[in-house]
Write a protein that holds these residues in place. Structure first.
Motif, PDB file in Angstrom:
ATOM      1  N   VAL A   1       5.449  20.116   0.132  1.00 45.94           N
ATOM      2  CA  VAL A   1       6.145  20.375   1.399  1.00 45.94           C
ATOM      3  C   VAL A   1       7.412  21.185   1.134  1.00 45.94           C
ATOM      4  N   HIS A   2       8.128  20.846   0.065  1.00 48.69           N
ATOM      5  CA  HIS A   2       9.342  21.595  -0.293  1.00 48.69           C
ATOM      6  C   HIS A   2       8.997  23.055  -0.600  1.00 48.69           C
ATOM      7  N   ILE A   3       7.934  23.274  -1.368  1.00 48.21           N
ATOM      8  CA  ILE A   3       7.518  24.649  -1.683  1.00 48.21           C
ATOM      9  C   ILE A   3       7.117  25.381  -0.410  1.00 48.21           C
ATOM     10  N   ARG A   4       6.377  24.685   0.460  1.00 49.66           N
ATOM     11  CA  ARG A   4       5.955  25.306   1.723  1.00 49.66           C
ATOM     12  C   ARG A   4       7.153  25.790   2.519  1.00 49.66           C
ATOM     13  N   LYS A   5       8.212  24.991   2.536  1.00 45.96           N
ATOM     14  CA  LYS A   5       9.411  25.385   3.284  1.00 45.96           C
ATOM     15  C   LYS A   5      10.095  26.587   2.626  1.00 45.96           C
ATOM     16  N   LEU A   6      10.097  26.642   1.298  1.00 43.22           N
ATOM     17  CA  LEU A   6      10.648  27.805   0.608  1.00 43.22           C
ATOM     18  C   LEU A   6       9.841  29.065   0.905  1.00 43.22           C
TER      19      LEU A   6
ATOM     20  N   LYS B   1      -0.865  28.668 -10.186  1.00 39.43           N
ATOM     21  CA  LYS B   1      -1.714  27.478 -10.243  1.00 39.43           C
ATOM     22  C   LYS B   1      -0.859  26.226 -10.075  1.00 39.43           C
ATOM     23  N   ALA B   2       0.318  26.205 -10.671  1.00 33.24           N
ATOM     24  CA  ALA B   2       1.211  25.054 -10.536  1.00 33.24           C
ATOM     25  C   ALA B   2       1.609  24.855  -9.073  1.00 33.24           C
ATOM     26  N   ILE B   3       1.931  25.953  -8.380  1.00 39.23           N
ATOM     27  CA  ILE B   3       2.299  25.873  -6.973  1.00 39.23           C
ATOM     28  C   ILE B   3       1.156  25.290  -6.157  1.00 39.23           C
ATOM     29  N   GLN B   4      -0.067  25.743  -6.427  1.00 33.88           N
ATOM     30  CA  GLN B   4      -1.234  25.240  -5.711  1.00 33.88           C
ATOM     31  C   GLN B   4      -1.441  23.758  -5.967  1.00 33.88           C
ATOM     32  N   CYS B   5      -0.963  23.275  -7.101  1.00 36.44           N
ATOM     33  CA  CYS B   5      -1.092  21.861  -7.440  1.00 36.44           C
ATOM     34  C   CYS B   5       0.105  21.043  -6.950  1.00 36.44           C
ATOM     35  N   GLY B   6       0.962  21.664  -6.130  1.00 33.78           N
ATOM     36  CA  GLY B   6       2.111  20.929  -5.625  1.00 33.78           C
ATOM     37  C   GLY B   6       3.191  20.707  -6.660  1.00 33.78           C
ATOM     38  N   GLN B   7       3.291  21.632  -7.621  1.00 32.74           N
ATOM     39  CA  GLN B   7       4.316  21.546  -8.658  1.00 32.74           C
ATOM     40  C   GLN B   7       5.254  22.740  -8.519  1.00 32.74           C
ATOM     41  N   LEU B   8       6.497  22.549  -8.942  1.00 29.41           N
ATOM     42  CA  LEU B   8       7.497  23.605  -8.789  1.00 29.41           C
ATOM     43  C   LEU B   8       8.242  23.813 -10.104  1.00 29.41           C
TER      44      LEU B   8
ATOM     45  N   TYR C   1       0.835  -1.214   0.000  1.00 32.16           N
ATOM     46  CA  TYR C   1       0.000   0.000   0.000  1.00 32.16           C
ATOM     47  C   TYR C   1       0.861   1.252   0.000  1.00 32.16           C
ATOM     48  N   ASP C   2       1.935   1.225   0.790  1.00 34.96           N
ATOM     49  CA  ASP C   2       2.798   2.399   0.899  1.00 34.96           C
ATOM     50  C   ASP C   2       3.375   2.776  -0.460  1.00 34.96           C
ATOM     51  N   THR C   3       3.800   1.787  -1.207  1.00 32.82           N
ATOM     52  CA  THR C   3       4.347   2.024  -2.549  1.00 32.82           C
ATOM     53  C   THR C   3       3.258   2.515  -3.494  1.00 32.82           C
ATOM     54  N   ARG C   4       2.058   1.947  -3.376  1.00 35.16           N
ATOM     55  CA  ARG C   4       0.958   2.294  -4.282  1.00 35.16           C
ATOM     56  C   ARG C   4       0.551   3.760  -4.151  1.00 35.16           C
ATOM     57  N   TRP C   5       0.325   4.224  -2.917  1.00 38.23           N
ATOM     58  CA  TRP C   5      -0.163   5.605  -2.811  1.00 38.23           C
ATOM     59  C   TRP C   5       0.947   6.603  -3.160  1.00 38.23           C
ATOM     60  N   ARG C   6       2.194   6.267  -2.818  1.00 39.74           N
ATOM     61  CA  ARG C   6       3.302   7.177  -3.159  1.00 39.74           C
ATOM     62  C   ARG C   6       3.494   7.262  -4.673  1.00 39.74           C
ATOM     63  N   ALA C   7       3.233   6.175  -5.378  1.00 36.86           N
ATOM     64  CA  ALA C   7       3.350   6.195  -6.838  1.00 36.86           C
ATOM     65  C   ALA C   7       2.291   7.094  -7.461  1.00 36.86           C
ATOM     66  N   GLN C   8       1.116   7.189  -6.834  1.00 35.51           N
ATOM     67  CA  GLN C   8       0.022   7.966  -7.417  1.00 35.51           C
ATOM     68  C   GLN C   8       0.023   9.436  -7.017  1.00 35.51           C
ATOM     69  N   MET C   9       0.528   9.762  -5.819  1.00 33.75           N
ATOM     70  CA  MET C   9       0.485  11.179  -5.399  1.00 33.75           C
ATOM     71  C   MET C   9       1.623  11.576  -4.465  1.00 33.75           C
ATOM     72  N   GLY C  10       2.588  10.691  -4.271  1.00 33.83           N
ATOM     73  CA  GLY C  10       3.692  11.000  -3.375  1.00 33.83           C
ATOM     74  C   GLY C  10       4.544  12.164  -3.842  1.00 33.83           C
ATOM     75  N   LEU C  11       4.789  12.270  -5.147  1.00 29.84           N
ATOM     76  CA  LEU C  11       5.620  13.358  -5.673  1.00 29.84           C
ATOM     77  C   LEU C  11       4.982  14.708  -5.384  1.00 29.84           C
ATOM     78  N   GLU C  12       3.682  14.815  -5.623  1.00 29.82           N
ATOM     79  CA  GLU C  12       2.994  16.091  -5.406  1.00 29.82           C
ATOM     80  C   GLU C  12       3.000  16.468  -3.920  1.00 29.82           C
ATOM     81  N   ILE C  13       2.821  15.491  -3.051  1.00 31.12           N
ATOM     82  CA  ILE C  13       2.825  15.774  -1.612  1.00 31.12           C
ATOM     83  C   ILE C  13       4.207  16.212  -1.156  1.00 31.12           C
ATOM     84  N   ARG C  14       5.250  15.519  -1.620  1.00 34.49           N
ATOM     85  CA  ARG C  14       6.625  15.893  -1.251  1.00 34.49           C
ATOM     86  C   ARG C  14       6.993  17.260  -1.807  1.00 34.49           C
ATOM     87  N   THR C  15       6.645  17.517  -3.072  1.00 32.53           N
ATOM     88  CA  THR C  15       6.979  18.800  -3.688  1.00 32.53           C
ATOM     89  C   THR C  15       6.279  19.948  -2.979  1.00 32.53           C
TER      90      THR C  15
END
Length: 396
Positions: free
Chosen positions: A344-349, A373-380, A328-342
């Protein structure tokens, strides 16, 4: 309701993540118990509810398989539909972009999702507190009595202070900046833009965070602040910041000055990302319990429901011998883990910039609507990253 002595899957928490998990597991023929401590599903509210339409969600989390419950929900679950998102800088300059979404009546929406789970075959047990989780045995007590119920899989969808996550050691790293307080009012008698979601910045009103105004149709609105306790000024709390925004902000106060507070909403928002582990050999966590949230916009309904869908499917696959539960951990990270991590990185910036009105004015002036809009979508996008890094260096 009197629960059975045992179930294939016990889901703790009947919010969007838990109800979605229960629905997907029950649809595949599994016996499911869905437990919630609330006497009335959706009440009291712990957060507001803005849900982008499906086409926007596909931009937000393009790799995710969206649950069917993210569309086709009853019109009675919607206060109002908006088409624009606007950022208001500390100096009053605004910039925005088109985005369609619904301001949800979370009380009705959460009840709807729980009803969908029940219709799929899940047993719903409300007004029941989970006292202890030992292995896959759950001890609970509430309006219908005290019970010990045995499960084969436990799904914890019980919020940012998850008992399930704590009992299984699936905890986030300690980070006072990783938890935000959302404090909100529902108002009547206001004159706000019915087509737009507005986000306001300024260190005197929301240091290191933002305030918002979301129309609920007619003369009603949801307003709130998202702010970390570590940034509170001495003798200030989240309520004080919201009151200051409502009554003193030079732009917002004019729109809200005739408002009457009809409801108070508060809750914690995990903006620090996911814990390192979200699955064990017999337990999964989803939604806020697993940090399934885009930190740049505080939105967690859609990501919680994606996590819930994957939790329900993974638990069922495990019981059918198709996978280990830890997959399960691998499955959800594959579908939205990048956006969640990104995100958090933007939030810290952005954290340092949001403590400086001058820097926030410069950021909002420099960044284009498409980049916002990209930032709001968790993209950088690369130009945005370069701009934010340069602004941060300037503060150093």
């Amino acid at each position: 309701m009197i629960p059975e002595k045992s179930y294939d899957i016990i889901v703790i928490g009947a919010g969007p993540a838990g109800s979605t998990a229960a629905t997907y597991a029950a649809q595949r023929g599994r016996s499911v118990l869905l437990v919630d401590k609330k006497k009335d599903i959706g009440v009291p509210l712990q957060c507001g509810g803005f849900l982008p339409h499906r086409e926007t969600l596909q931009e937000l989390i393009p790799g995710a398989e969206l649950p069917f419950t993210l569309e086709g929900y009853p019109s009675g679950c919607v206060h109002a539909t908006t088409s624009f998102q606007r950022f208001i800088a500390p100096n009053g300059i605004s910039k925005g972009f088109e985005v369609k979404g619904d301001a949800l009546d979370r009380r009705r929406f959460d009840k709807h999702l729980a009803a969908v789970a029940a219709k799929a075959g899940a047993h719903l047990l409300i007004a029941t507190n989970v006292l202890e989780v030992t292995g896959t045995k759950v001890t609970m007590d509430g309006a219908f009595g005290r019970y010990e119920v045995q499960g084969k899989v436990i799904i914890g969808a019980d919020g940012p202070n998850s008992m399930v996550a704590t009992s299984k050691g699936m905890l986030r790293e300690p980070d006072p900046m990783g938890i935000s307080t959302a404090f909100e009012y529902e108002l009547s008698g206001v004159d706000v833009d019915k087509e737009a979601v507005e986000m306001y910045f300024g260190k005197d009103y929301v240091p290191g965070g933002y305030a918002w105004i979301i129309s609920q149709g007619d003369d009603r609105a949801n307003i709130g602040v998202g702010i970390r306790e570590a940034l509170f000024a001495e003798h200030m709390c989240a309520r004080d910041y919201l009151n200051k925004f409502m009554y003193e902000h030079p732009i917002a106060s004019e729109k809200l000055k005739e408002g009457t507070i009809v409801s108070v909403i508060s809750g914690l928002v995990p903006v620090g990302g996911a814990p390192r582990i979200t699955a064990t050999k017999d337990t999964l966590i989803a939604g806020d319990a697993a940090g399934h949230l885009i930190a740049t916009n505080g939105g967690g309904i859609s990501t919680a429901m994606v996590g819930g869908k994957l939790a329900g499917e993974s638990a069922t696959d495990f019981l059918e011998g198709k996978c280990k539960l830890e997959e399960y951990d691998t499955r959800w990270r594959a579908q939205m883990g990048l956006e969640i991590r990104t995100a958090v990185h933007i939030r810290k910036l952005m954290d340092r910039l949001m403590l400086s009105d001058g820097m926030m004015n410069a950021a909002i002036k420099t960044i284009s609507p498409a980049q916002m809009k990209a930032i709001q979508c968790g993209q950088l996008p690369a130009p945005v990253k370069k701009t934010l890094q340069k602004l941060n260096m300037g503060m150093g």
